[in-house]
Design a protein around this motif. Structure first.
Motif, PDB file in Angstrom:
ATOM      1  N   TYR A   1      23.604   2.300  39.907  1.00  0.00           N
ATOM      2  CA  TYR A   1      22.985   1.840  41.028  1.00  0.00           C
ATOM      3  C   TYR A   1      23.205   3.304  42.258  1.00  0.00           C
ATOM      4  N   ALA A   2      24.150   4.012  42.163  1.00  0.00           N
ATOM      5  CA  ALA A   2      24.395   4.872  42.825  1.00  0.00           C
ATOM      6  C   ALA A   2      23.256   5.839  43.092  1.00  0.00           C
TER       7      ALA A   2
ATOM      8  N   GLY B   1      19.186   2.147  53.034  1.00  0.00           N
ATOM      9  CA  GLY B   1      18.556   1.935  51.784  1.00  0.00           C
ATOM     10  C   GLY B   1      19.391   0.652  51.027  1.00  0.00           C
ATOM     11  N   GLN B   2      20.645   0.655  51.272  1.00  0.00           N
ATOM     12  CA  GLN B   2      21.278  -0.422  50.648  1.00  0.00           C
ATOM     13  C   GLN B   2      20.859  -2.003  51.044  1.00  0.00           C
ATOM     14  N   TYR B   3      20.781  -2.186  52.492  1.00  0.00           N
ATOM     15  CA  TYR B   3      20.161  -3.510  52.928  1.00  0.00           C
ATOM     16  C   TYR B   3      18.736  -3.635  52.598  1.00  0.00           C
ATOM     17  N   PHE B   4      17.913  -2.503  52.458  1.00  0.00           N
ATOM     18  CA  PHE B   4      16.325  -2.665  51.912  1.00  0.00           C
ATOM     19  C   PHE B   4      16.521  -3.269  50.533  1.00  0.00           C
TER      20      PHE B   4
ATOM     21  N   ASP C   1      20.141  -6.481  42.673  1.00  0.00           N
ATOM     22  CA  ASP C   1      21.439  -6.578  42.556  1.00  0.00           C
ATOM     23  C   ASP C   1      22.096  -5.372  42.880  1.00  0.00           C
ATOM     24  N   GLY C   2      22.948  -5.381  44.041  1.00  0.00           N
ATOM     25  CA  GLY C   2      23.316  -4.118  44.447  1.00  0.00           C
ATOM     26  C   GLY C   2      24.734  -4.278  45.359  1.00  0.00           C
ATOM     27  N   TYR C   3      25.365  -3.283  45.587  1.00  0.00           N
ATOM     28  CA  TYR C   3      26.708  -3.473  46.568  1.00  0.00           C
ATOM     29  C   TYR C   3      26.096  -2.639  48.122  1.00  0.00           C
ATOM     30  N   ILE C   4      26.960  -3.204  49.032  1.00  0.00           N
ATOM     31  CA  ILE C   4      26.812  -2.829  50.481  1.00  0.00           C
ATOM     32  C   ILE C   4      27.922  -2.197  50.844  1.00  0.00           C
ATOM     33  N   LEU C   5      28.035  -0.823  51.120  1.00  0.00           N
ATOM     34  CA  LEU C   5      29.112  -0.154  51.445  1.00  0.00           C
ATOM     35  C   LEU C   5      29.426  -0.494  52.762  1.00  0.00           C
TER      36      LEU C   5
ATOM     37  N   ARG D   1      30.819  -8.505  47.484  1.00  0.00           N
ATOM     38  CA  ARG D   1      31.394  -9.843  48.524  1.00  0.00           C
ATOM     39  C   ARG D   1      32.963 -10.125  48.385  1.00  0.00           C
ATOM     40  N   ILE D   2      33.445  -9.856  46.999  1.00  0.00           N
ATOM     41  CA  ILE D   2      34.809 -10.107  47.128  1.00  0.00           C
ATOM     42  C   ILE D   2      35.537  -8.876  47.794  1.00  0.00           C
TER      43      ILE D   2
END
Length: 292
Positions: free
Chosen positions: A205-206, A224-227, A234-238, A285-286
């Motif tokens: 994903y990175a 880009g992450q929020y987009f 499925d991805g992470y938000i830093l 989220r965790i």
């Protein structure tokens, strides 16, 4: 910093390779006993490994994986989050399901450009204002027709900069044209921009974020992450809280901006996915709720 080595390659048996290497005295290792699966450890300065003349492969593994070897399991972090938020259900209740590959692949190119633009205009601005004006954006950009936006004329651009139905931010308006070209090129290459996204492995994903940053316009960082999140990927938000947990776990030592730092983040996310079978959204989220 202390590391828990989980590889038989780095057991207490000395490496007999004669390739001497220089190891920082500031780095320490917690080295497993002869039976590498044993839970009893002894702590030694990593610099002392010079006495064993470790091979370059061993030292490279140790130095590049020190964050991943130090970090807690995702279940341990979930326990921290659950204690803070009142249970596991409270931690994960707001996590939405990601779109499946078929759904992502079927999304037309104009909708990808639409959300790109929305995320770009929301960055550093009041999201609600952009949301309330969005119908005006759709009209002004002709439904984000890819071909039309990619060929934006100077006269159209000037008219958009005067259009009160949208946020008049020239640099962001120009990004619509540049991102239309970006989508157009990858759509032609993959049979649809959505298909490229759908086929992208979550384990890398990175690299997808790097592609958006490098080839797209104004799509780096959280934009880009929020987009991708809003499109159902499925991805992470830093976020600040996620980064704080990654630092606490020794994965990174500051907010990740370099490729090497992002590789370390991805490696940690992959490890947590293997441990738990959870989605990147759930892991994100965790991590966030364990700090914020």
């Amino acid at each position: 910093m202390f590391l828990i080595l989980r590889s038989p390659m780095l057991s207490s048996d000395p490496c007999h390779c004669r390739n001497r290497v220089t190891i920082s005295k500031k780095v320490f290792a917690r080295k497993l006993c002869r039976d590498w699966s044993c839970t009893h450890h002894r702590t030694i300065p990593l610099a002392e490994l010079r006495l064993f003349q470790p091979c370059r492969a061993c030292v490279s593994f140790l130095c590049t994986n020190r964050g991943m070897l130090l970090m807690r399991t995702i279940n341990d972090i979930l326990a921290i989050s659950a204690e803070r938020k009142g249970g596991e259900a409270a931690v994960l209740e707001s996590v939405e399901l990601s779109a499946d590959a078929a759904t992502l692949a079927a999304i037309p190119d104009d909708r990808w450009l639409s959300q790109m633009t929305r995320s770009i205009f929301q960055a550093g601005f009041n999201w609600r204002v952009v949301d309330n004006m969005w119908l005006g954006f759709e009209t002004a950009f002709h439904g984000f027709d890819i071909g039309r936006c990619a060929m934006m004329s100077d006269d159209w651009f000037d008219a958009l900069c005067r259009d009160t139905a949208i946020v008049r931010y020239p640099q962001k308006i120009r990004s619509v044209q540049q991102n239309a070209v970006f989508i157009q090129e990858h759509s032609a290459r993959h049979g649809g921009f959505g298909r490229m996204i759908a086929e992208w492995p979550a384990s890398d994903y990175a690299a997808l974020l790097e592609l958006l940053k490098k080839e797209g316009n104004r799509l780096g960082g959280s934009t880009g992450q929020y987009f991708l999140r809003f499109m159902g990927v499925d991805g992470y938000i830093l976020s600040r809280d996620v980064v704080a947990r990654l630092i606490a776990e020794g994965v990174i030592d500051k907010p990740p901006t370099s490729k090497s730092a992002m590789r370390a983040v991805q490696a940690a996310m992959n490890e947590w996915q293997v441990q738990s079978g959870r989605s990147l959204k759930e892991i994100s989220r965790i991590l966030a709720t364990s700090c914020g």
